[in-house]
Design a protein around this motif. Structure first.
Motif, PDB file in Angstrom:
ATOM      1  N   LEU A   1       0.859  -1.177   0.000  1.00 19.37           N
ATOM      2  CA  LEU A   1       0.000   0.000   0.000  1.00 19.37           C
ATOM      3  C   LEU A   1       0.902   1.237   0.000  1.00 19.37           C
ATOM      4  O   LEU A   1       1.360   1.679   1.060  1.00 19.37           O
ATOM      5  CB  LEU A   1      -0.911   0.011   1.232  1.00 19.37           C
ATOM      6  N   PRO A   2       1.197   1.812  -1.170  1.00 13.50           N
ATOM      7  CA  PRO A   2       2.122   2.948  -1.234  1.00 13.50           C
ATOM      8  C   PRO A   2       1.622   4.183  -0.510  1.00 13.50           C
ATOM      9  O   PRO A   2       2.399   4.873   0.149  1.00 13.50           O
ATOM     10  CB  PRO A   2       2.256   3.201  -2.742  1.00 13.50           C
ATOM     11  N   GLY A   3       0.333   4.517  -0.651  1.00 16.03           N
ATOM     12  CA  GLY A   3      -0.228   5.651   0.057  1.00 16.03           C
ATOM     13  C   GLY A   3       0.033   6.985  -0.598  1.00 16.03           C
ATOM     14  O   GLY A   3       0.016   7.118  -1.826  1.00 16.03           O
ATOM     15  N   ASP A   4       0.326   7.990   0.216  1.00 17.32           N
ATOM     16  CA  ASP A   4       0.396   9.382  -0.232  1.00 17.32           C
ATOM     17  C   ASP A   4       1.780   9.981   0.024  1.00 17.32           C
ATOM     18  O   ASP A   4       2.604   9.417   0.746  1.00 17.32           O
ATOM     19  CB  ASP A   4      -0.648  10.222   0.522  1.00 17.32           C
ATOM     20  N   GLY A   5       1.997  11.186  -0.552  1.00 15.30           N
ATOM     21  CA  GLY A   5       3.221  11.924  -0.280  1.00 15.30           C
ATOM     22  C   GLY A   5       4.462  11.125  -0.625  1.00 15.30           C
ATOM     23  O   GLY A   5       4.612  10.615  -1.740  1.00 15.30           O
ATOM     24  N   ILE A   6       5.370  10.993   0.350  1.00 21.18           N
ATOM     25  CA  ILE A   6       6.599  10.221   0.127  1.00 21.18           C
ATOM     26  C   ILE A   6       6.380   8.723   0.252  1.00 21.18           C
ATOM     27  O   ILE A   6       7.310   7.942   0.031  1.00 21.18           O
ATOM     28  CB  ILE A   6       7.717  10.658   1.098  1.00 21.18           C
ATOM     29  N   GLY A   7       5.151   8.311   0.596  1.00 22.66           N
ATOM     30  CA  GLY A   7       4.876   6.895   0.782  1.00 22.66           C
ATOM     31  C   GLY A   7       5.315   6.016  -0.373  1.00 22.66           C
ATOM     32  O   GLY A   7       6.027   5.021  -0.175  1.00 22.66           O
ATOM     33  N   PRO A   8       4.914   6.347  -1.627  1.00 25.72           N
ATOM     34  CA  PRO A   8       5.330   5.507  -2.754  1.00 25.72           C
ATOM     35  C   PRO A   8       6.845   5.426  -2.928  1.00 25.72           C
ATOM     36  O   PRO A   8       7.381   4.364  -3.281  1.00 25.72           O
ATOM     37  CB  PRO A   8       4.674   6.189  -3.956  1.00 25.72           C
ATOM     38  N   GLU A   9       7.560   6.520  -2.648  1.00 25.61           N
ATOM     39  CA  GLU A   9       9.022   6.530  -2.821  1.00 25.61           C
ATOM     40  C   GLU A   9       9.709   5.603  -1.827  1.00 25.61           C
ATOM     41  O   GLU A   9      10.581   4.802  -2.197  1.00 25.61           O
ATOM     42  CB  GLU A   9       9.554   7.955  -2.646  1.00 25.61           C
ATOM     43  N   VAL A  10       9.337   5.728  -0.544  1.00 32.79           N
ATOM     44  CA  VAL A  10      10.014   4.910   0.459  1.00 32.79           C
ATOM     45  C   VAL A  10       9.575   3.449   0.359  1.00 32.79           C
ATOM     46  O   VAL A  10      10.358   2.537   0.647  1.00 32.79           O
ATOM     47  CB  VAL A  10       9.789   5.467   1.874  1.00 32.79           C
ATOM     48  N   LEU A  11       8.344   3.214  -0.083  1.00 32.56           N
ATOM     49  CA  LEU A  11       7.900   1.838  -0.259  1.00 32.56           C
ATOM     50  C   LEU A  11       8.698   1.152  -1.363  1.00 32.56           C
ATOM     51  O   LEU A  11       9.142   0.002  -1.208  1.00 32.56           O
ATOM     52  CB  LEU A  11       6.414   1.796  -0.587  1.00 32.56           C
ATOM     53  N   GLU A  12       8.897   1.841  -2.480  1.00 34.46           N
ATOM     54  CA  GLU A  12       9.662   1.254  -3.576  1.00 34.46           C
ATOM     55  C   GLU A  12      11.114   0.996  -3.161  1.00 34.46           C
ATOM     56  O   GLU A  12      11.727   0.014  -3.584  1.00 34.46           O
ATOM     57  CB  GLU A  12       9.605   2.148  -4.811  1.00 34.46           C
ATOM     58  N   ALA A  13      11.664   1.867  -2.321  1.00 35.04           N
ATOM     59  CA  ALA A  13      13.015   1.636  -1.804  1.00 35.04           C
ATOM     60  C   ALA A  13      13.058   0.343  -1.003  1.00 35.04           C
ATOM     61  O   ALA A  13      13.981  -0.479  -1.148  1.00 35.04           O
ATOM     62  CB  ALA A  13      13.452   2.816  -0.939  1.00 35.04           C
ATOM     63  N   ALA A  14      12.053   0.141  -0.151  1.00 36.53           N
ATOM     64  CA  ALA A  14      12.011  -1.077   0.656  1.00 36.53           C
ATOM     65  C   ALA A  14      11.825  -2.324  -0.214  1.00 36.53           C
ATOM     66  O   ALA A  14      12.429  -3.372   0.051  1.00 36.53           O
ATOM     67  CB  ALA A  14      10.891  -0.980   1.679  1.00 36.53           C
ATOM     68  N   VAL A  15      11.005  -2.214  -1.257  1.00 38.31           N
ATOM     69  CA  VAL A  15      10.816  -3.356  -2.161  1.00 38.31           C
ATOM     70  C   VAL A  15      12.118  -3.693  -2.873  1.00 38.31           C
ATOM     71  O   VAL A  15      12.444  -4.872  -3.078  1.00 38.31           O
ATOM     72  CB  VAL A  15       9.685  -3.051  -3.171  1.00 38.31           C
ATOM     73  N   THR A  16      12.879  -2.673  -3.252  1.00 41.12           N
ATOM     74  CA  THR A  16      14.184  -2.910  -3.879  1.00 41.12           C
ATOM     75  C   THR A  16      15.089  -3.718  -2.962  1.00 41.12           C
ATOM     76  O   THR A  16      15.764  -4.666  -3.400  1.00 41.12           O
ATOM     77  CB  THR A  16      14.861  -1.568  -4.221  1.00 41.12           C
TER      78      THR A  16
END
Length: 365
Positions: free
Chosen positions: A11-26
């Motif tokens: 669940l990426p969410g809002d604001g910086i959420g998608p950015e930090v989520l993609e970092a964690a998935v990496t």
């Protein structure tokens, strides 16, 4: 190879959420390859932008996906300019807690070498456990009569939830002592000198403490403890408290160890786990590649620990430990994002963690 292919709801969410989520998935992709862990991702919308488009912050379909997932990784949700008719912000994370009975939020706060702090301390390593379904959130859906003169919120403490919460705290203290060499001590924070609900909570805490004679415990009033978290943070091991007190306490503890950018969390029940950074959506830096991904990456490590516990999967446990070691190495030597004294981007820090992870795993192979 892990015994199952784990379904992870993202669940990426809002604001910086998608950015930090993609970092964690990496980072998860890198570590799962080395430890042969099967991860299957499913992405779902939740948050303020979804509410702006549809009038709901999380859909029934996404709730169903969460129910069937082995674990959930959440970015961050909510925007200050998107509010419900009653004036409150959009909080799908709270809806998830209520739907699945996620009664405890585990919030580790550790002072890593290389991370600046304004507090005079050297060896801070505490776990704040926040109750998340009762306390001052219990009456969130109570009907109210709109008034310009007064309004009230309900504070409720139940024996059933308190017993589960405190048993978890003592189990965590015992586990941390074995794995990290911490003292094995639990501190209850309350306001039992004034609030009857908190006096009851303390009574239940003392009853549960008797079941764990190998784990020491004490209790402090929340106001005095808030000061001690800043002046004597090294005295705390596991801290457990009511919902709103825990919300505030965990942020104080995060500030002591360098800020919310390195503060992970996991909201859990006995069956479900949702893992996310303790920070918010930070819309002022969204899309600028400035967000600190460490809290979300450490939350991903907590997710792997959860899978290890739920499925007796030692590869997940080893992978979680590898992530934490890589994060520690990068925080010590750099690069770091601006919030903790560096100048590097989200992507640069993520790449450095992956590089450290791969170097460590390769040397041990």
């Amino acid at each position: 190879m892990s015994p199952v292919a784990y379904k992870i709801a993202l669940l990426p969410g809002d604001g910086i959420g998608p950015e930090v989520l993609e970092a964690a998935v990496t980072v998860l992709d890198a570590v799962s390859k080395h430890f042969r862990i099967g991860l299957r991702y499913e992405r779902h919308d939740a948050g303020a932008e979804l509410y702006r488009r549809t009038g709901e912050s999380i859909s029934p379909r996404t709730m169903e996906a969460i129910e069937s997932a082995h674990a959930v990784l959440f970015g961050a949700a909510g925007l200050p300019d998107v509010r419900k008719p009653d004036g409150t912000e959009i909080t799908p994370q709270i809806d998830i807690r209520e739907r699945f009975g996620l009664f405890a939020s585990l919030r580790p706060c550790r002072l890593f070498p290389g991370v600046p702090t304004r507090v005079k301390a050297e060896a801070v390593n505490m776990l704040v456990i926040r109750e998340t379904t009762e306390g001052l959130f219990a009456g969130r859906h109570d009907p109210i009569e709109l008034s310009d003169e007064s309004v009230s919120d309900r504070l409720t403490i139940t024996r059933a939830t308190s017993e589960r919460l405190f048993a978890l705290a003592f189990e965590q203290a015992r586990s941390r002592r074995q794995s990290e060499g911490t003292p094995g001590h639990v501190t209850l924070l309350d306001k039992s000198n004034v609030l009857r609900s908190n006096a009851f909570m303390r009574k239940v805490f003392d009853e549960v403490a008797q079941r764990y004679p190998d784990v020491t415990s004490d209790h402090l009033y929340i106001d005095a403890a808030s000061m001690m978290l800043v002046t004597e943070p090294e005295r705390f091991d596991v801290v457990v408290t009511e919902n709103v007190f825990g919300d505030i306490t965990s942020e104080i503890a995060a500030g002591v160890v360098g800020g919310l950018g390195i503060a992970p969390s996991g909201d859990i029940s006995l069956e479900h786990g949702v893992f996310q950074p303790s920070h918010g959506t930070a819309p002022s830096i969204a899309g600028q590649n400035k967000a600190n991904p460490v809290a979300t990456i450490l939350s991903a490590a907590m997710l792997l620990d959860w899978l290890s516990y739920r499925h007796s999967d030692k590869e997940c446990r080893n992978a979680a430990a590898a992530i934490r070691s890589a994060v520690e190495a990068v925080l010590r030597e750099g690069p770091r994002t601006p919030d903790i004294g560096g100048t590097s981007s989200t992507g640069e820090v993520t790449s450095a963690i992956v590089h450290s992870l791969e170097a460590t795993v390769s040397s041990e192979a």
